[in-house]
Scaffold this motif. Structure first.
Motif, mmCIF file in Angstrom:
data_model
loop_
_atom_site.group_PDB
_atom_site.id
_atom_site.type_symbol
_atom_site.label_atom_id
_atom_site.label_comp_id
_atom_site.label_asym_id
_atom_site.label_seq_id
_atom_site.Cartn_x
_atom_site.Cartn_y
_atom_site.Cartn_z
ATOM 1 N N ARG A 192 0.831 -1.209 0.000
ATOM 2 C CA ARG A 192 0.000 0.000 0.000
ATOM 3 C C ARG A 192 0.865 1.259 0.000
ATOM 4 O O ARG A 192 0.541 2.254 -0.662
ATOM 5 N N ASN A 195 2.371 1.565 -3.641
ATOM 6 C CA ASN A 195 1.316 1.944 -4.588
ATOM 7 C C ASN A 195 0.839 3.375 -4.344
ATOM 8 O O ASN A 195 0.536 4.113 -5.300
ATOM 9 N N GLY A 196 0.786 3.782 -3.062
ATOM 10 C CA GLY A 196 0.389 5.163 -2.764
ATOM 11 C C GLY A 196 1.388 6.174 -3.293
ATOM 12 O O GLY A 196 1.002 7.244 -3.784
ATOM 13 N N GLN A 199 0.924 6.397 -7.090
ATOM 14 C CA GLN A 199 -0.290 7.152 -7.422
ATOM 15 C C GLN A 199 -0.151 8.632 -7.088
ATOM 16 O O GLN A 199 -0.849 9.467 -7.668
ATOM 17 N N SER A 200 0.754 8.953 -6.162
ATOM 18 C CA SER A 200 0.936 10.360 -5.777
ATOM 19 C C SER A 200 1.904 11.091 -6.687
ATOM 20 O O SER A 200 2.156 12.288 -6.482
ATOM 21 N N PHE A 251 0.859 12.186 -0.941
ATOM 22 C CA PHE A 251 0.880 10.839 -0.359
ATOM 23 C C PHE A 251 0.234 10.824 1.026
ATOM 24 O O PHE A 251 -0.556 9.925 1.341
ATOM 25 N N GLN A 252 0.569 11.802 1.869
ATOM 26 C CA GLN A 252 0.019 11.805 3.219
ATOM 27 C C GLN A 252 -1.487 12.035 3.238
ATOM 28 O O GLN A 252 -2.176 11.591 4.165
ATOM 29 N N SER A 254 -3.443 10.891 0.825
ATOM 30 C CA SER A 254 -4.072 9.797 0.073
ATOM 31 C C SER A 254 -4.578 8.723 1.035
ATOM 32 O O SER A 254 -4.183 8.672 2.205
ATOM 33 N N ASP A 256 -3.769 5.651 1.135
ATOM 34 C CA ASP A 256 -2.657 4.826 1.597
ATOM 35 C C ASP A 256 -1.839 5.543 2.662
ATOM 36 O O ASP A 256 -1.351 4.911 3.606
ATOM 37 N N GLY A 257 -1.671 6.857 2.537
ATOM 38 C CA GLY A 257 -0.983 7.611 3.574
ATOM 39 C C GLY A 257 -1.769 7.630 4.875
ATOM 40 O O GLY A 257 -1.193 7.510 5.968
ATOM 41 N N TYR A 259 -3.816 5.318 5.784
ATOM 42 C CA TYR A 259 -3.693 3.949 6.301
ATOM 43 C C TYR A 259 -2.407 3.802 7.110
ATOM 44 O O TYR A 259 -2.391 3.192 8.190
#
Length: 301
Positions: A192, A195-196, A199-200, A251-252, A254, A256-257, A259
């Motif tokens: 995760r 991938n995050g 995606q970021s 990212f933070q 998102s 995932d961030g 999570y």
């Protein structure tokens, strides 16, 4: 006048002297006479009866002598066998050590040959990418495929197990998919995170110096996390090249961030993220080049 009958005088019975206590007599006897006296008397009686000492008959003496000889022979043979076997055991041990050293050296040589061949293959693949069309396009393809080294701005993310993390139950386990942990970073957590970052807006990513490509796999083998079949140990340092501050913020924010923040707040997973001005990511150790061509077959309606 009749006189009163005269009573016989009363005699006093003399008191008998008291006998000494039996137990006191036994204790006194034991203290006065040690057990050695008893053993001496028993030995004297046996000697007088002819039962003690060495065997009297010739047959008995021969039997005793034979027994002593046999005992000495067994001890001597055992000592001789141990002395003879010691060099043999030492020789076999040294042969095993030498064999292990030879096999280890051979395995190290094969590993060096594999690394050399892998490097040659990677260089040929990079050459093929450069020859595929134009320097600019080749550089971009090489970066995206992980075939070339990358450096530039980006973020550094460090993920580590909780301080009290331990194998097994206890604590506050996260229970999913039939297993639990106690503050340990799992492969799905790293999936995760990576991938995050992609995606970021990350352009290149590495984990503990292991460059990731589009075909990289992050999975678990027991308690270890594998990246392209290479085991990693915590802490896990993730480097991502991209627009530093923007990449960190996106990212933070998102899923995932968030999570990752939840793992930190609820289970003690330790994380830190920082914006770096210059990161260097190595090329992937091996790159698989695949091509696709449009199909010339017409579809049927």
């Amino acid at each position: 006048m009749c006189g009163m009958p005269q009573q016989p005088p009363i005699r006093s019975t003399p008191t008998r002297p008291s006998r000494p206590d039996a137990s006191m007599s036994l204790i006194t006897n034991v203290m006065d006479h040690s057990l050695d006296d008893g053993y001496a008397e028993a030995a004297a009686r046996k000697k007088a009866a002819g039962e003690g000492g060495l065997p009297k008959t010739l047959r008995a003496r021969l039997g005793l002598a034979v027994g002593l000889v046999l005992a000495a022979l067994v001890v001597t043979v055992g000592a001789a066998q141990a002395r003879v076997a010691a060099p043999t055991v030492a020789k076999e041990r040294q042969e095993l050590i030498d064999r292990i050293d030879r096999e280890t050296a051979a395995a190290d040589k094969l590993e060096r040959d594999v690394d050399k061949l892998r490097g040659d293959v990677s260089e040929r693949q990079r050459q093929a990418l450069r020859e595929s069309g134009g320097n600019t396009r080749a550089d971009l393809v090489g970066i995206l495929a992980g075939a070339t080294e990358v450096h530039g701005r980006g973020v550094k993310l460090v993920v580590d197990d909780a301080k009290e993390a331990a194998t097994g139950g206890g604590g506050n386990p996260r229970e999913t998919s039939g297993f639990s942990d106690t503050g340990r970073v799992r492969d799905r957590d790293m999936q995760r995170v990576v991938n995050g970052l992609w995606q970021s807006g990350a352009e290149a990513v590495s984990v503990n110096g292991q460059r990731l490509t589009a075909l990289s796999a992050i999975r678990a083998a027991g308690d270890a996390i594998l990246v392209d079949n290479r085991p990693l140990v915590p802490p896990y340092t993730v480097l991502a090249v991209g627009d530093g501050q923007r990449l960190s913020t996106r990212f933070q924010d998102s899923p995932d961030g968030l999570y990752l923040h939840a793992l930190q707040d609820n289970y003690g997973i330790r994380t830190s993220i920082s914006v770096e001005s210059d990161l260097r990511l190595p090329a992937a150790p091996s790159v698989i080049v695949r091509t696709a061509q449009p199909s010339t077959e017409k579809g049927t309606s």
